[in-house]
Design an enzyme around this catalytic site. Structure first.
Site: not given
Ligand code: CP3
Length: 348
Positions: A26, A30, A39, A75, A150
């Site tokens: 990652r 952010r 973003r 992702d 998920y």
């Protein structure tokens, strides 16, 4: 022209390197002001859809931190959208699916992935990066267990009761789902390698929730198939799981080249459990918030264990998070390079 930096690929193959290579899971995200700015204009999946923007986001941490590898910005849920899964990435939560999988019919409804038709922007982004980068690009995919968590829970979970309940109560459905996701993963990974990815990582972030017997029965055959197929593409393969130290001995029997472990297992322990593999890891990402002296001591200890023989890649034990500091990651990257060039560099 800048020379191509192949230390990461050499370490994957267990070869001697001038310094221990480092990259971070990652590493685009952010915690970077530049990413937050992008973003404001693009949603997560909009970045993915736009090869030029996606390539820039992928390259940002390479330029900013000086890491030895890039990882495609996408992702684990990206290839699920085109096969009919309505997934949204909710900020601070993660992937959310309103209509989770409950039956064989739900599984059979899932389509097949045709990358050129459904996700042409992924190979296009990989190609742009392959031309531009002076470090290898890592392609990646989610592993079937982690994806299914998920798909079945409908979002993130702490205990995976629904996923495991489905696995125990509906084995025929479970193995159908594993097969479908394995095919998807193989197709998706092959397309990234064909477009120029120089290594691939399979993220099985949540598989540590399973015991060893369950892993053997419900997961191992699927992972064996994925790595066997991808290995035919002749690029190094990496397998990552968190909280999965108890599974590393079984992972040693998979045809993956590199095992990525978290801080719950020491590098030395990982080496003993899987002596035939390159090991990647394993600084606790929370330590990025610790005083520098503590980060440095911990990192030295990891590097001394990893550098005792060839076949080690420095990374975090899990992904960078939004509160991490760019300056700390820059300092850490420089430290790994300088310290290991002095203490662990092999003759070239
Ligand atoms: O490493 C990289 O820089 C490449 C990009 C990457 C992302 N997700 C981008 C992302 C990779 C390799 C992933 C993998 C991923 N995604 C995993 C496996 C690794 C892990 O962390 O365990 C998992 C479980 C996911 C699912 C997922 N997607 C989560 C848990 C989250 C975080 C939720 C949040 O808001 O913090 C996401 C969203 C996501 N994936 C973001 C990024 C940069 C944040 C999106 C944003 O709001 O900008």
């Amino acid at each position: 022209m800048t020379q191509f930096n192949d230390t990461f690929l050499k370490a994957c193959r267990g070869e001697t390197v001038p310094h221990i290579p480092v990259w971070y899971m990652r590493q685009a995200g952010r915690y970077q002001p530049e990413y937050r700015k992008i973003r404001e204009q693009y949603s997560f999946f909009d970045i993915n859809k736009n090869p030029e923007v996606c390539a820039n986001v992928t390259q940002l941490p390479v330029d900013q931190l000086g890491v030895d590898a890039a990882i495609l910005f996408a992702d684990i849920m990206t290839p699920l959208k085109p096969i009919g899964v309505d997934v949204n990435i909710v900020e601070g939560v993660g992937p959310v699916i309103d209509d989770p999988i409950q039956s064989m019919a739900d599984i059979q409804k899932l389509g097949q992935l045709h990358v050129q038709r459904d996700l042409p922007e992924i190979p296009e982004t990989v190609q742009i990066l392959t031309d531009r980068l002076h470090v290898p690009l890592i392609g990646f995919a989610g592993a079937p267990f982690t994806l299914s968590s998920y798909l079945i829970e409908g979002g993130p979970s702490k205990n995976y009761h629904k996923t495991k309940g489905f696995m125990y109560a509906k084995p025929a459905e479970w193995f159908e789902l594993m097969d479908t996701l394995a095919d998807l993963t193989i197709t998706y990974l092959k397309s990234q390698v064909e477009a120029g990815a120089r290594a691939i990582q399979v993220f099985d972030s949540w598989v540590g929730a399973l015991g060893t017997d369950d892993y053997e029965k419900y997961i191992f055959p699927t992972m064996d198939k994925i790595f066997t197929e991808v290995k035919k593409m002749n690029v190094p393969t990496i397998y990552f799981g968190s909280g999965a130290g108890h599974l590393v001995n079984q992972w040693a029997d998979l045809p993956a080249d590199v095992l990525s472990v978290d801080w719950r297992l020491s590098i030395e322990q990982a080496r003993n459990l899987a002596p035939n593999k390159t090991i990647q890891g394993n600084l606790d990402p929370s330590k990025l918030l610790a005083p520098w002296d503590m980060i440095q001591d911990e990192t030295k200890s990891i590097l001394d264990q990893g550098g005792s023989k060839p076949g080690f890649i420095f990374n975090l034990g899990h992904g960078i998070f939004p509160q991490a500091d760019v300056a700390t990651l820059q300092r850490l990257t420089t430290f790994v390079h300088d310290y290991t060039r002095k203490n662990h560099g092999g003759a070239e």
